[in-house]
Design a protein around this motif. Structure first.
Motif, PDB file in Angstrom:
ATOM      1  N   ALA A 432      26.195  71.865-131.890  1.00  7.22           N
ATOM      2  CA  ALA A 432      26.044  72.975-130.956  1.00  7.22           C
ATOM      3  C   ALA A 432      26.777  72.710-129.642  1.00  7.22           C
ATOM      4  O   ALA A 432      27.441  73.593-129.094  1.00  7.22           O
ATOM      5  N   LEU A 433      26.663  71.495-129.120  1.00  4.09           N
ATOM      6  CA  LEU A 433      27.367  71.148-127.878  1.00  4.09           C
ATOM      7  C   LEU A 433      28.873  71.183-128.073  1.00  4.09           C
ATOM      8  O   LEU A 433      29.623  71.583-127.175  1.00  4.09           O
ATOM      9  N   TRP A 434      29.321  70.773-129.246  1.00  4.48           N
ATOM     10  CA  TRP A 434      30.757  70.792-129.543  1.00  4.48           C
ATOM     11  C   TRP A 434      31.275  72.231-129.519  1.00  4.48           C
ATOM     12  O   TRP A 434      32.329  72.505-128.937  1.00  4.48           O
ATOM     13  N   SER A 435      30.536  73.154-130.121  1.00  4.76           N
ATOM     14  CA  SER A 435      30.940  74.560-130.101  1.00  4.76           C
ATOM     15  C   SER A 435      30.933  75.113-128.687  1.00  4.76           C
ATOM     16  O   SER A 435      31.711  76.011-128.356  1.00  4.76           O
ATOM     17  N   PHE A 436      30.064  74.576-127.852  1.00  6.38           N
ATOM     18  CA  PHE A 436      29.941  74.996-126.463  1.00  6.38           C
ATOM     19  C   PHE A 436      30.998  74.326-125.589  1.00  6.38           C
ATOM     20  O   PHE A 436      31.016  74.511-124.380  1.00  6.38           O
ATOM     21  N   ASP A 437      31.864  73.523-126.213  1.00  6.63           N
ATOM     22  CA  ASP A 437      32.933  72.780-125.541  1.00  6.63           C
ATOM     23  C   ASP A 437      32.401  71.737-124.565  1.00  6.63           C
ATOM     24  O   ASP A 437      33.087  71.339-123.631  1.00  6.63           O
ATOM     25  N   ARG A 438      31.178  71.293-124.819  1.00  5.87           N
ATOM     26  CA  ARG A 438      30.627  70.180-124.025  1.00  5.87           C
ATOM     27  C   ARG A 438      30.853  68.920-124.848  1.00  5.87           C
ATOM     28  O   ARG A 438      29.949  68.353-125.457  1.00  5.87           O
ATOM     29  N   THR A 439      32.114  68.507-124.887  1.00  9.28           N
ATOM     30  CA  THR A 439      32.536  67.500-125.859  1.00  9.28           C
ATOM     31  C   THR A 439      31.937  66.122-125.590  1.00  9.28           C
ATOM     32  O   THR A 439      31.585  65.404-126.526  1.00  9.28           O
ATOM     33  N   ALA A 440      31.841  65.740-124.322  1.00  6.80           N
ATOM     34  CA  ALA A 440      31.287  64.421-124.018  1.00  6.80           C
ATOM     35  C   ALA A 440      29.825  64.343-124.466  1.00  6.80           C
ATOM     36  O   ALA A 440      29.397  63.355-125.083  1.00  6.80           O
TER      37      ALA A 440
END
Length: 884
Positions: A432-440
C-alpha cells in the motif's frame, strides 16, 4: 408480444439489430450498445427483436440490478448458465481473460445466438471488463451481444463510461441511440385516444414510457415518472399490491417461488399484476414491465414496511436450495437493519468477490462488514482488514484506504503477538505504501516483514515477503540486492507451490538485471511473460509487459521496444489496465528520444502523463529536455518540477535519471558549475552505481564537465554500454561509431566534442537536423573552451536537405542505392576512393545508421533516393551523365 405502439418510430433501430442477427447467422458476431434515457424503450426494442427472431435463433438474457453493492459478474453468470455451461463463478480464480474465454466458448456452443445484458448502468466493473474483452474476440463467433444501458446514468458508473469510450472505434461494435418520439408520433397516439397532443408532448417529452402510462391512465397527465408508474399500480387490489411491493424489494427480475416464500398466497396477486401489465413473464421467472415501475413502487413503500420486507427476503433467500447468494443477502440484511446478519453475509461476499477478481466489490463488501462489525472476533476483523487493504490498493481512488486497513490489521497482529500475521500485515502495508509512492516506508515495512517471518519457517508467507522486498529493491533501490536474494526467494516460493510468486520474483530479478545493463534480462522477461500467460495470471502478465517495455527502452533495443509497446498496449486495453499502459507510453517516449524522434517522443510523453503514475515525472522531464535542446522556453522548469515530484528519501533509478537531465540542461545554458552540482557527491555514488544506464550517463557528463575521475568512484559501472566506455576512455571516433550503431544521433554528435574539425562539422550538422539549436550552440561554446576553432555549420543548401546531406553526399547516396562499389562511384564522380569513403562515412552518420545497406534502406524509407529501375538506369547510362 410487444404492442405495436410501443415501437413507434423504431423501424430503423430494429433493422440494425436484425442485420446484426443475420450476420451472426452467417458466422460474424458483434456487440450492439443500445443506449437511451430511462423509459425510452430499450427493453421493448430487444423484446420486439426476440419476438421477430426467436424461432430462428436462441436468445439468452442476463440482467444487472440496482443493489447497494452489485453481485460480481451477475449478468454474465446468467448468460453462462443459460448457455448450459454452469455458473461462471465456479470457473475458479478471476483472471478476466480466462473468464471471458470460458464465457465466449459457452456462447459459441449455442451460436448463432443473441446474448443480452440488460441495464449495464448497474453493472460491476469486472462484468464491464469482460464485455470489453468479448468485444475484441466476438467477430469470429456467431453471437450478437446486446448491451442496454441508460445513457443519462453512464457518468454515475465510471467503469461503464470508460467502456463506452474504449469501444468507440471498435469495428465489432454497433451503437443504437434511442431518441424520444417525435411530435408527429405523439400527436398520432394522442389523437387516436382523444387526448390533446401538445399537452401530452409537453408532459412526457416524447418519452415512450410516459406516453404509454399516460394513455393507460386514461389521459391523466403525470407530474413525474414516479406518478406515471404508480398510476398503473394504483388500480391493483390490496392483495396484489402486497405481492407487488414485496416483488419490488426483491428486484427487477425474480422467481415466483421466492415471492411466494416472502408473501404466502401471492399467486392471485401475480395473476392480477400480469393482467394489468405491471409484471410480464420472463421465461420461468417474472419481471416488472419496466424497472421505472419497480423503482417507483419501492420508493413509495414506507420505511418501516420496506425494512420488514427486506427482512422477509433474507429469511426466504436462506431457504433457497443451492449456494447462498451472499452479496444479495448482505444487501437485504443491511436494508432490514439486521446488522449481525449483514456483517456475516458481507464478509462471505467479500471473500467470494476476491476469488473472482472483482476488487471493487471486494472492497465495498469488506468495508460494509467492517462498518457494521457486529460480533467480529479479532481473527475475523484481521482477515477483513487484510482483504480490504489488498482490494483498495488496486480498486480505490484513495491509496490511503489500503494503508489505513493494513495498519489496523498490523495493530491486531501485534496485540496478539502473532508473527505470521504481523508479517502478512507488514507485506500488505508495504504494498500500500509503495502504491502511495512512500517508497522508503514501503521498503522498511518489507524488511520488517522478512525479519518477523524468518523465525516462523513458514515458506509461503516468507516467499511472499521476499517477493515484495525484491520487487522494491529491483525497481527503485538496489538491483544487486534483488539479484542476490532472488535464488533463495525462488526456492521458498517453489517449496510452497506458489507459481504466481515464482513468476513475480522472476520478473523482479530480470528487471534488476536490466538495471545492471545485462541483455539477458530481456530473455528472462519474455520467459516470465510466457509463463504468466500460460498460468492465466493477469497481474503478472501486465507486470511482465511493463518491465519488458522498460528494459527494452533502457537497453536501447528499439526494435523490441516498438514490438513490445504495440503488443503490451493491446493487452492493457483488453485487460483495462490504463495506468500500466500509460507507463509503457512513457518508456516508449524514452526510446523515441534516444532515436532523435523528438516530436513523437513528446506526443508519447503527453499520452503517458494523462493519468498520474510513478513514471509521469520522467515523461515530463523528457519533454523538458527536448525543449532545452531546441532552445525553447520552459524546459528547465518541467525538469525541476519532475524532480520535486519524486519521493523524498533514498534516491533510486528515477532520481539518477533526472540528475542526468538536470546536468545536461545546465550545460546547454552554459552553466557548468550548476551542471556539476547535479552530479552525485562521492558518497552518493554507491546508491547510483547499481543502475547502469543513469550511472554511466552521469559519469559521462562528469567527464564532459571536467570533473576529476577520482570524484566519480566506480564509474563507469560494469553494465555501462560500449559507447560510454569508449567515450570515457577518450576513443571518440569509436564512440561516435558505437552510438550510431545504437541509433543514437544526439549522443553520437556529443561524442565528437573532443574530435577534429571534420567530426565537429558533422556533429553540428546532425544537431541542426535534430532541431537542437541550443545544443549546437553549447557544442560550439564547449569546443572553443577546449581551445578548438569554432566549427562551421552546414551550408544553407545542406541545411535544407531533409537529411542534411551535401549535394555530393546525395550523389554518393544515389550511387549506393544501385549497389555501386566505392571504386565505381569514384570513377563515375571523378573522385578518389578515399574521398568516396569519407562521403560514405558522413552519410552513415547523418542517417544515423551503421552500414551501407542500412543507409539505403533508411534513404528509401524517407524518399531520399529513387527505388527500382529508374535509379539503376541513371548509373547504367553513366552516373551524372545528365549534367548534375
Amino acid at each position: 408480444m410487444t404492442r405495436r405502439w410501443d415501437l413507434l418510430e423504431r423501424d430503423r433501430e430494429l433493422a440494425v439489430l436484425a442485420a446484426a442477427v443475420r450476420s451472426a447467422a452467417a458466422g460474424v458476431g458483434c456487440v450492439v450498445l443500445v443506449g437511451g434515457e430511462a423509459g425510452i424503450g430499450k427493453t421493448s426494442l430487444v423484446r420486439a427483436l426476440e419476438a421477430e427472431c426467436a424461432d430462428e435463433i436462441p436468445f439468452l438474457t442476463g440482467g444487472c440490478e440496482a443493489l447497494s453493492v452489485p453481485v460480481p459478474l451477475a449478468p454474465l453468470r446468467e448468460l453462462s448458465q443459460a448457455a448450459g455451461a454452469g455458473d461462471l463463478a465456479s470457473a475458479g480464480a478471476g483472471d478476466p481473460l480466462t473468464l471471458a474465454g470460458r464465457l465466449l466458448t459457452a456462447l459459441a456452443g449455442r451460436a448463432p445466438a443473441v446474448a443480452v445484458i440488460e441495464d449495464a448502468h448497474w453493472a460491476d466493473p469486472l462484468t464491464l471488463d469482460l464485455v470489453r474483452i468479448l468485444a475484441r474476440r466476438i467477430e469470429p463467433v456467431g453471437v450478437v451481444l446486446i448491451v442496454t444501458y441508460r445513457d443519462d446514468e453512464a457518468v454515475a458508473n465510471p467503469a461503464l463510461a470508460l467502456l463506452l469510450g474504449d469501444l468507440a472505434t471498435s469495428p465489432a461494435v454497433v451503437r443504437v441511440a434511442l431518441a424520444p418520439l417525435s411530435p408527429a408520433a405523439v400527436r398520432r397516439l394522442a389523437e387516436e385516444r382523444g387526448l390533446e397532443p401538445s399537452r401530452l408532448l409537453a408532459a412526457t417529452g416524447g418519452n415512450p414510457f410516459l406516453v404509454v402510462e399516460t394513455i393507460a391512465g386514461g389521459g391523466t397527465l403525470p407530474a413525474s415518472v414516479r406518478d406515471a408508474a404508480l398510476a398503473r399500480v394504483g388500480r391493483l387490489s390490496a392483495a396484489a399490491r402486497r405481492a407487488i411491493d414485496a416483488a419490488a424489494v426483491i428486484g427487477g427480475r425474480f422467481d415466483p417461488g421466492l415471492l411466494e416464500a416472502v408473501v404466502p398466497g401471492s399467486g392471485g396477486g401475480i395473476e392480477e399484476a400480469l393482467a394489468r401489465g405491471v409484471l410480464v413473464a420472463d421465461g420461468a421467472g417474472l419481471r416488472f414491465r419496466h424497472d421505472l415501475i419497480r423503482e417507483a413502487i419501492e420508493t413509495s413503500i414506507s420505511p418501516v414496511r420496506r425494512s420488514e420486507l427486506h427482512a422477509a427476503v433474507v429469511f426466504a433467500l436462506r431457504g433457497v436450495p443451492g449456494a447462498a447468494d451472499n452479496a444479495r443477502l448482505a444487501h437485504h440484511a443491511e436494508r432490514a437493519g439486521l446488522a449481525a446478519e449483514a456483517c456475516r453475509y458481507a464478509t462471505l461476499a467479500s471473500a467470494e468477490a476476491e476469488r473472482l477478481g472483482a476488487l471493487r466489490e471486494t472492497q465495498l463488501q469488506a468495508a460494509r462488514a467492517l462498518a457494521l462489525a457486529v460480533d467480529l472476533t479479532d481473527d475475523e476483523r484481521f482477515e477483513l482488514l487484510m482483504r480490504h487493504s489488498r482490494a483498495a490498493n488496486f480498486a480505490s481512488t484513495r491509496y490511503e484506504d489500503a494503508v489505513h486497513s493494513a495498519e489496523a490489521a498490523l495493530a491486531i497482529a501485534e496485540r496478539a503477538a502473532d508473527p505470521l500475521r504481523q508479517g502478512q500485515a507488514l507485506g500488505a502495508l508495504a504494498g500500500a505504501l509503495w502504491s502511495f509512492d512512500r517508497t522508503a516506508g514501503a521498503r522498511a515495512a518489507a524488511e520488517r516483514a522478512i525479519a518477523v517471518l524468518e523465525p516462523t519457517r513458514e515458506p509461503a508467507a516468507r516467499a511472499r515477503a521476499h517477493a515484495t522486498y525484491i520487487r522494491m529493491e529491483a525497481a527503485a533501490f538496489n538491483p544487486d540486492v534483488a539479484v542476490r536474494h532472488g535464488p533463495q526467494a525462488l526456492r521458498l516460493a517453489a517449496d510452497a507451490g506458489l507459481a504466481d510468486v515464482c513468476i513475480d520474483i522472476s520478473i523482479s530479478v530480470a528487471l534488476a538485471r536490466g538495471h545492471r545493463g545485462e541483455g539477458e534480462a530481456l530473455t528472462l522477461l519474455r520467459q516470465a511473460l510466457d509463463a504468466a500467460r500460460a498460468a492465466g495470471l493477469t497481474i503478472q502478465v501486465v507486470r511482465a509487459y511493463v518491465n519488458l517495455a522498460f528494459v527494452a527502452a533502457l537497453l536501447r533495443d528499439h526494435a523490441l521496444a516498438d514490438e513490445v509497446t504495440a503488443e503490451a498496449l493491446t493487452a492493457c486495453e483488453e485487460l483495462h489496465t490504463p495506468i500500466p499502459a500509460r507507463a509503457i507510453e512513457g518508456f516508449r517516449a524514452r526510446s523515441l528520444l534516444d532515436r532523435g524522434r523528438w516530436d513523437d517522443a513528446v506526443e508519447a510523453g503527453e499520452r503517458s502523463a494523462r493519468i498520474w503514475h510513478a513514471e509521469v515525472p520522467l515523461a515530463r522531464a523528457i519533454e523538458g529536455l527536448i525543449r532545452e535542446r531546441r532552445g525553447e522556453g520552459g524546459g528547465e522548469a518541467l525538469i525541476r518540477e519532475a524532480w520535486q515530484a519524486l519521493p523524498a528519501g533514498v534516491e533510486g533509478s528515477r532520481h539518477a535519471g533526472l540528475r542526468v537531465a538536470l546536468a545536461e540542461a545546465a550545460w546547454l545554458r552554459g552553466d557548468v558549475v550548476g551542471a556539476r552540482a547535479h552530479l552525485p557527491a562521492p558518497g552518493e555514488w554507491l546508491t547510483v552505481a547499481p543502475f547502469a544506464r543513469p550511472a554511466a550517463e552521469l559519469a559521462l557528463w562528469g567527464r564532459r564537465l571536467g570533473v576529476a575521475p577520482t570524484a566519480l568512484p566506480g564509474a563507469p559501472p560494469p553494465g555501462a554500454p560500449p559507447p560510454v566506455r569508449l567515450e570515457l576512455a577518450g576513443e571518440w571516433r569509436a564512440a561516435v561509431r558505437a552510438w550510431r550503431e545504437l541509433e543514437a544521433p544526439y549522443e553520437a554528435a556529443l561524442a565528437a566534442l573532443p574530435g577534429d574539425e571534420r567530426a565537429a562539422r558533422q556533429a553540428l550538422a546532425a544537431l541542426h537536423r535534430l532541431g537542437a539549436s541550443a545544443a549546437a550552440r553549447a557544442f560550439t561554446r564547449d569546443r572553443v573552451t577546449r581551445g578548438a576553432r569554432p566549427a562551421r555549420g552546414p551550408r544553407r543548401s545542406t541545411a535544407a536537405h531533409p537529411a542534411g546531406l551535401t549535394r555530393r553526399e546525395q550523389e554518393v547516396l544515389e550511387a549506393l542505392a544501385t549497389g555501386a562499389t566505392n571504386p565505381a562511384i569514384a570513377a563515375a564522380l571523378h573522385l578518389s576512393e578515399r574521398t568516396v569513403a569519407h562521403h560514405v562515412s558522413a552519410i552513415l552518420g547523418k542517417l544515423g545508421v551503421a552500414d551501407r545497406a542500412a543507409a539505403v534502406r533508411a534513404a528509401r524509407a524517407r524518399g531520399l533516393v529513387q527505388d527500382g529501375p529508374a535509379a539503376s538506369a541513371i548509373w547504367a547510362g553513366g552516373p551524372m551523365s545528365g549534367g548534375r
